[in-house]
Enzyme design. Structure first.
Site, PDB file in Angstrom:
ATOM      1  N   HIS A  61       0.755  -1.466  -0.008  1.00  0.00           N
ATOM      2  CA  HIS A  61       0.064  -0.356  -0.089  1.00  0.00           C
ATOM      3  C   HIS A  61       1.118   1.180   0.224  1.00  0.00           C
ATOM      4  O   HIS A  61       0.188   2.931  -0.940  1.00  0.00           O
ATOM      5  CB  HIS A  61      -0.783   0.164   1.791  1.00  0.00           C
ATOM      6  CG  HIS A  61      -2.324  -1.075   1.378  1.00  0.00           C
ATOM      7  ND1 HIS A  61      -1.906  -1.870   2.544  1.00  0.00           N
ATOM      8  CD2 HIS A  61      -2.958  -1.100   0.552  1.00  0.00           C
ATOM      9  CE1 HIS A  61      -3.071  -2.543   2.232  1.00  0.00           C
ATOM     10  NE2 HIS A  61      -3.378  -2.527   1.004  1.00  0.00           N
ATOM     11  N   SER A  95      -2.930  -7.514   3.626  1.00  0.00           N
ATOM     12  CA  SER A  95      -3.188  -7.667   4.777  1.00  0.00           C
ATOM     13  C   SER A  95      -3.901  -9.107   5.279  1.00  0.00           C
ATOM     14  O   SER A  95      -2.907  -8.624   6.849  1.00  0.00           O
ATOM     15  CB  SER A  95      -4.657  -6.428   4.899  1.00  0.00           C
ATOM     16  OG  SER A  95      -4.285  -5.413   4.555  1.00  0.00           O
ATOM     17  N   LYS A 150     -17.961  -5.555   8.108  1.00  0.00           N
ATOM     18  CA  LYS A 150     -16.511  -6.921   8.381  1.00  0.00           C
ATOM     19  C   LYS A 150     -15.535  -6.228   9.792  1.00  0.00           C
ATOM     20  O   LYS A 150     -16.014  -5.274   9.063  1.00  0.00           O
ATOM     21  CB  LYS A 150     -16.082  -6.753   6.944  1.00  0.00           C
ATOM     22  CG  LYS A 150     -14.501  -7.657   6.065  1.00  0.00           C
ATOM     23  CD  LYS A 150     -14.577  -7.320   4.955  1.00  0.00           C
ATOM     24  CE  LYS A 150     -12.819  -7.609   5.571  1.00  0.00           C
ATOM     25  NZ  LYS A 150     -12.400  -7.451   3.949  1.00  0.00           N
ATOM     26  N   ARG A 164      -1.752  -6.953  -7.961  1.00  0.00           N
ATOM     27  CA  ARG A 164      -0.398  -7.647  -7.497  1.00  0.00           C
ATOM     28  C   ARG A 164      -0.430  -8.805  -8.876  1.00  0.00           C
ATOM     29  O   ARG A 164       0.359  -9.320  -8.796  1.00  0.00           O
ATOM     30  CB  ARG A 164      -0.623  -8.225  -5.985  1.00  0.00           C
ATOM     31  CG  ARG A 164      -0.621  -7.451  -5.161  1.00  0.00           C
ATOM     32  CD  ARG A 164      -0.728  -7.819  -3.740  1.00  0.00           C
ATOM     33  NE  ARG A 164      -2.265  -7.743  -3.971  1.00  0.00           N
ATOM     34  CZ  ARG A 164      -3.182  -7.886  -3.045  1.00  0.00           C
ATOM     35  NH1 ARG A 164      -2.367  -8.861  -1.941  1.00  0.00           N
ATOM     36  NH2 ARG A 164      -4.510  -8.521  -3.376  1.00  0.00           N
TER      37      ARG A 164
HETATM   38  O1  PNS Z   1      -8.524  -2.541  -0.100  1.00  0.00           O
HETATM   39  P1  PNS Z   1      -9.795  -4.408  -0.289  1.00  0.00           P
HETATM   40  O2  PNS Z   1     -10.419  -4.229   1.055  1.00  0.00           O
HETATM   41  O3  PNS Z   1      -9.081  -4.471  -1.210  1.00  0.00           O
HETATM   42  O4  PNS Z   1     -10.583  -2.372  -0.430  1.00  0.00           O
HETATM   43  C1  PNS Z   1     -12.012  -3.092  -1.437  1.00  0.00           C
HETATM   44  C2  PNS Z   1     -12.501  -1.164  -1.996  1.00  0.00           C
HETATM   45  C3  PNS Z   1     -12.679   0.041  -0.278  1.00  0.00           C
HETATM   46  C4  PNS Z   1     -12.198  -0.938  -2.721  1.00  0.00           C
HETATM   47  C5  PNS Z   1     -13.762  -1.482  -1.831  1.00  0.00           C
HETATM   48  O5  PNS Z   1     -14.399  -2.769  -1.059  1.00  0.00           O
HETATM   49  C6  PNS Z   1     -15.181  -0.736  -1.859  1.00  0.00           C
HETATM   50  O6  PNS Z   1     -14.580   0.343  -2.855  1.00  0.00           O
HETATM   51  N1  PNS Z   1     -15.839  -0.283  -1.128  1.00  0.00           N
HETATM   52  C7  PNS Z   1     -17.016   0.305  -0.767  1.00  0.00           C
HETATM   53  C8  PNS Z   1     -18.337   0.185  -1.602  1.00  0.00           C
HETATM   54  C9  PNS Z   1     -18.391   0.369  -2.827  1.00  0.00           C
HETATM   55  O7  PNS Z   1     -18.130   1.219  -3.654  1.00  0.00           O
HETATM   56  N2  PNS Z   1     -18.934  -0.810  -3.561  1.00  0.00           N
HETATM   57  C10 PNS Z   1     -19.350  -0.693  -4.819  1.00  0.00           C
HETATM   58  C11 PNS Z   1     -18.395  -1.307  -6.019  1.00  0.00           C
HETATM   59  S1  PNS Z   1     -18.548  -1.606  -7.570  1.00  0.00           S
END
Ligand code: PNS
Length: 163
Positions: free
Chosen positions: A17, A128, A41, A90
């Site tokens: 990150h 993570s 979560k 990745r």
């Molecule tokens: O680091 P992560 O957990 O992979 O991040 C995922 C994240 C936060 C980018 C994603 O879960 C997100 O954008 N969540 C907010 C909800 C949302 O907008 N969902 C619609 C996606 S199309």
């Protein structure tokens, strides 16, 4: 003003990150690191802890702002007048999930684009979840997360193989 958002859970923030923050911040006038508060979560670190760790780690990065958000990423992006979402890639496995998310976000907000940065090879396996699993079972996570947060991880999960 060119505004980018780098969203994630950052539970905890990894060197992968940090690399994406470091490499993408110069592309924008402001790079907002958006820390998701996901009520569905369970997280290891509270939202305040995650935000505080990121603030400390980026305190010398002028254009970087750390903010938390809940709900849809596109709503958070619109509220902050961002034009770009930044994500790191990745692997091919990441790509499938990331492509779907980028397309979903464009469906919801056609004015927003997602930019992908290829992760450094040395960070390809760093996530993570991997950090949490390794630390939980006593493995060494130094070199996977910033040194400054090692103790915080050991406080939550035990000291691993460190003395
Ligand atoms: O680091 P992560 O957990 O992979 O991040 C995922 C994240 C936060 C980018 C994603 O879960 C997100 O954008 N969540 C907010 C909800 C949302 O907008 N969902 C619609 C996606 S199309």
């Amino acid at each position: 003003m060119k505004v980018g958002i780098y969203p994630g859970s950052f539970d905890p923030v990894t060197l992968g990150h940090m690399d994406i923050i470091e490499r993408s911040r110069s592309m924008f006038d402001v790079l907002i690191v958006g820390v998701l508060q996901n009520i569905a979560k369970q997280s290891l670190f509270t939202i305040d802890e995650r935000v505080d760790m990121l603030k400390e780690l980026t305190k010398n990065m002028e254009q970087v702002k750390i903010m938390s958000f809940t709900g849809l990423l596109v709503d958070f992006a619109r509220k902050n007048n961002a034009q770009f979402i930044v994500r790191g890639l990745r692997s091919v496995t990441d790509f499938e999930y990331e492509l779907q998310m980028a397309q979903g976000n464009r469906h919801l907000a056609p004015e927003l684009d997602t930019l992908f940065l290829a992760a450094e090879t040395k960070h390809a396996f760093v996530s993570s979840s991997a950090v949490k699993e390794i630390a939980t079972y006593g493995g060494e996570v130094a070199g996977l997360v910033p040194d400054a947060i090692l103790d915080k991880i050991y406080e939550k999960l035990g000291r691993g193989v460190n003395p």
